[in-house]
Design an enzyme around this catalytic site. Sequence first.
Site, PDB file in Angstrom:
ATOM      1  N   ASN A  23      88.547 -13.322 -57.731  1.00 55.05           N
ATOM      2  CA  ASN A  23      87.474 -13.273 -58.733  1.00 55.05           C
ATOM      3  C   ASN A  23      87.868 -12.272 -59.813  1.00 55.05           C
ATOM      4  OD1 ASN A  23      85.154 -12.770 -60.229  1.00 55.05           O
ATOM      5  ND2 ASN A  23      83.776 -12.894 -58.455  1.00 55.05           N
ATOM      6  N   CYS A  38      80.344 -10.965 -64.939  1.00 54.46           N
ATOM      7  CA  CYS A  38      81.086 -12.213 -64.693  1.00 54.46           C
ATOM      8  C   CYS A  38      80.644 -13.360 -65.604  1.00 54.46           C
ATOM      9  CB  CYS A  38      80.973 -12.630 -63.235  1.00 54.46           C
ATOM     10  SG  CYS A  38      81.695 -11.436 -62.096  1.00 54.46           S
ATOM     11  N   HIS A  97      82.851 -20.337 -63.040  1.00 61.33           N
ATOM     12  CA  HIS A  97      83.356 -18.984 -62.774  1.00 61.33           C
ATOM     13  C   HIS A  97      83.841 -18.936 -61.336  1.00 61.33           C
ATOM     14  CE1 HIS A  97      83.638 -14.827 -61.886  1.00 61.33           C
ATOM     15  NE2 HIS A  97      82.506 -14.773 -61.208  1.00 61.33           N
TER      16      HIS A  97
HETATM   17  O1  UT7 Z   1      81.304 -12.915 -59.482  1.00 60.50           O
HETATM   18  C1  UT7 Z   1      80.013 -12.367 -59.558  1.00 60.50           C
HETATM   19  C2  UT7 Z   1      79.119 -12.965 -58.567  1.00 60.50           C
HETATM   20  N1  UT7 Z   1      79.595 -12.748 -57.228  1.00 60.50           N
HETATM   21  C3  UT7 Z   1      79.351 -13.662 -56.314  1.00 60.50           C
HETATM   22  O2  UT7 Z   1      78.814 -14.692 -56.625  1.00 60.50           O
HETATM   23  C4  UT7 Z   1      79.687 -13.344 -54.874  1.00 60.50           C
HETATM   24  C5  UT7 Z   1      78.645 -13.938 -53.969  1.00 60.50           C
HETATM   25  N2  UT7 Z   1      78.778 -13.600 -52.565  1.00 60.50           N
HETATM   26  C6  UT7 Z   1      79.793 -14.047 -51.789  1.00 60.50           C
HETATM   27  O3  UT7 Z   1      80.723 -14.698 -52.261  1.00 60.50           O
HETATM   28  C7  UT7 Z   1      79.730 -13.771 -50.308  1.00 60.50           C
HETATM   29  O4  UT7 Z   1      78.431 -13.284 -49.997  1.00 60.50           O
HETATM   30  C8  UT7 Z   1      80.789 -12.772 -49.803  1.00 60.50           C
HETATM   31  C9  UT7 Z   1      82.148 -13.449 -49.805  1.00 60.50           C
HETATM   32  C10 UT7 Z   1      80.780 -11.531 -50.652  1.00 60.50           C
HETATM   33  C11 UT7 Z   1      80.489 -12.372 -48.343  1.00 60.50           C
HETATM   34  O5  UT7 Z   1      80.459 -13.521 -47.507  1.00 60.50           O
HETATM   35  P1  UT7 Z   1      79.204 -13.767 -46.549  1.00 60.50           P
HETATM   36  O6  UT7 Z   1      79.532 -14.967 -45.804  1.00 60.50           O
HETATM   37  O7  UT7 Z   1      77.970 -13.774 -47.385  1.00 60.50           O
HETATM   38  O8  UT7 Z   1      79.270 -12.512 -45.591  1.00 60.50           O
HETATM   39  P2  UT7 Z   1      78.166 -11.370 -45.352  1.00 60.50           P
HETATM   40  O9  UT7 Z   1      78.179 -10.404 -46.490  1.00 60.50           O
HETATM   41  O10 UT7 Z   1      76.865 -11.957 -44.965  1.00 60.50           O
HETATM   42  O11 UT7 Z   1      78.781 -10.661 -44.077  1.00 60.50           O
HETATM   43  C12 UT7 Z   1      78.961 -11.379 -42.844  1.00 60.50           C
HETATM   44  C13 UT7 Z   1      79.745 -10.499 -41.907  1.00 60.50           C
HETATM   45  C14 UT7 Z   1      79.218  -9.080 -41.830  1.00 60.50           C
HETATM   46  O12 UT7 Z   1      79.388  -8.627 -40.500  1.00 60.50           O
HETATM   47  P3  UT7 Z   1      78.141  -8.622 -39.482  1.00 60.50           P
HETATM   48  O13 UT7 Z   1      77.111  -7.731 -40.129  1.00 60.50           O
HETATM   49  O14 UT7 Z   1      77.683 -10.047 -39.396  1.00 60.50           O
HETATM   50  O15 UT7 Z   1      78.738  -8.082 -38.234  1.00 60.50           O
HETATM   51  C15 UT7 Z   1      80.148  -8.306 -42.717  1.00 60.50           C
HETATM   52  O16 UT7 Z   1      80.264  -6.949 -42.358  1.00 60.50           O
HETATM   53  O17 UT7 Z   1      81.098 -10.407 -42.392  1.00 60.50           O
HETATM   54  C16 UT7 Z   1      81.450  -9.023 -42.478  1.00 60.50           C
HETATM   55  N3  UT7 Z   1      82.411  -8.873 -43.567  1.00 60.50           N
HETATM   56  C17 UT7 Z   1      83.718  -9.002 -43.373  1.00 60.50           C
HETATM   57  N4  UT7 Z   1      84.454  -9.236 -42.279  1.00 60.50           N
HETATM   58  C18 UT7 Z   1      85.788  -9.302 -42.417  1.00 60.50           C
HETATM   59  C19 UT7 Z   1      82.163  -8.634 -44.878  1.00 60.50           C
HETATM   60  N5  UT7 Z   1      83.326  -8.600 -45.546  1.00 60.50           N
HETATM   61  C20 UT7 Z   1      84.303  -8.814 -44.644  1.00 60.50           C
HETATM   62  C21 UT7 Z   1      85.703  -8.898 -44.719  1.00 60.50           C
HETATM   63  N6  UT7 Z   1      86.403  -9.139 -43.604  1.00 60.50           N
HETATM   64  N7  UT7 Z   1      86.373  -8.756 -45.897  1.00 60.50           N
END
Ligand code: UT7
Length: 341
Positions: free
Chosen positions: A290, A118, A260
């Site tokens: 993204n 990225c 980005h």
């Molecule tokens: O471009 C290159 C660099 N990339 C980035 O910079 C991305 C950086 N990361 C992010 O943008 C975020 O971490 C994400 C958008 C990927 C995820 O958001 P988050 O708020 O960090 O969620 P998380 O991964 O901590 O997950 C929280 C909960 C989990 O459930 P439990 O374990 O709390 O029950 C996940 O399983 O959200 C769940 N989850 C979802 N739920 C519904 C993860 N993805 C989804 C989804 N829909 N699509």
Amino acid sequence: MSAGGSGDRHPVLAGVGGWLPSRVVTNDDLAAHLDTSDAWIRSRTGIGSRRFAEPGVSTGDLAVAAGALALKSSGEAQADAVVLATATPDHPLPGTAPQVAERLGLIGAAAFDVAAVCAGFVYGLATAGGLIAAGTARRVLLIGAETFTSIVNPRDRSTAVIFADGAGAVVLRAGRPDEPGALGPTDLGSDGGNHELIMVPGGGSRQRSSGADPGPEDHFFHMAGRDVYRHAVERLTSSSRAALAHAGWQVTDVDRFVPHQANAKISAAVADRLGLDADRVLSNIAEVGNTSAASIPLLLAQAGADGRLQPGHRVLLAAFGGGLTWGASTLVWPDITALTV
Ligand code: UT7
């Protein structure tokens, strides 16, 4: 760090183009076969929809389309070099850039891919700028293009809702450091100790040479989102500060911040840390998701075309991605006609 270029060998932005596949995929479309919801995706990422390339359409195809627009925008169909930033090349080898050059009629041009995920476009800016500063090329076509749908696991809800397809491109020409469009010094960095946070585990020499059998998911893209988020905010902020310092700009000098498009919350957190008002932060993640290396040039093209970027605007660019890699740079927006499809 320096954008290089003494005399008339300074890299100057001469054209910009952005191209998106026509197929719009909404959050509800994804929620129809994935355990997710429009509300979760919007609130956690800011994404409302994205574009997917049709089967059979490759990164090279998108790169040719965006590259042609950038060349047209620059007013000249010619370039001495093509640099393609991508994490989703058409083949493991050869690089995709030589075919893109050939298809654009740039026969014999130097052409190679840059792999910085990225952050690829900002790494590409430094590379393309260096070719001009060294006297190797007078005009460089720099493209960021991705078909992330080719590596994302459609059953992995933590990545399938975020990454998408698209392409953006710029033309850099040799000019003077005091012209509008002249690239400022680029800050670049990496942290290979955290390479496992964003990766495709299979397909390369590490897994094959170890003798380990590839797992069924190993050819898919994997991301430890929560950890990546923390690193992204930290590195985008520090790299932006470094690029501003190298350029001799204060944060208050920045008219437009072009981060980005990883996550709307990341962009907001970085702007907040830098002390940048929200109205100076450009975004298109709501409509395109993204698009990795394509994200910044695509946003530049759209914002140039719809007037969010105006000649004279002082622009700060910053990117972060797998590697880990990051980078930031500055420029004053020139009087160019941005083209988008
Ligand atoms: O471009 C290159 C660099 N990339 C980035 O910079 C991305 C950086 N990361 C992010 O943008 C975020 O971490 C994400 C958008 C990927 C995820 O958001 P988050 O708020 O960090 O969620 P998380 O991964 O901590 O997950 C929280 C909960 C989990 O459930 P439990 O374990 O709390 O029950 C996940 O399983 O959200 C769940 N989850 C979802 N739920 C519904 C993860 N993805 C989804 C989804 N829909 N699509």
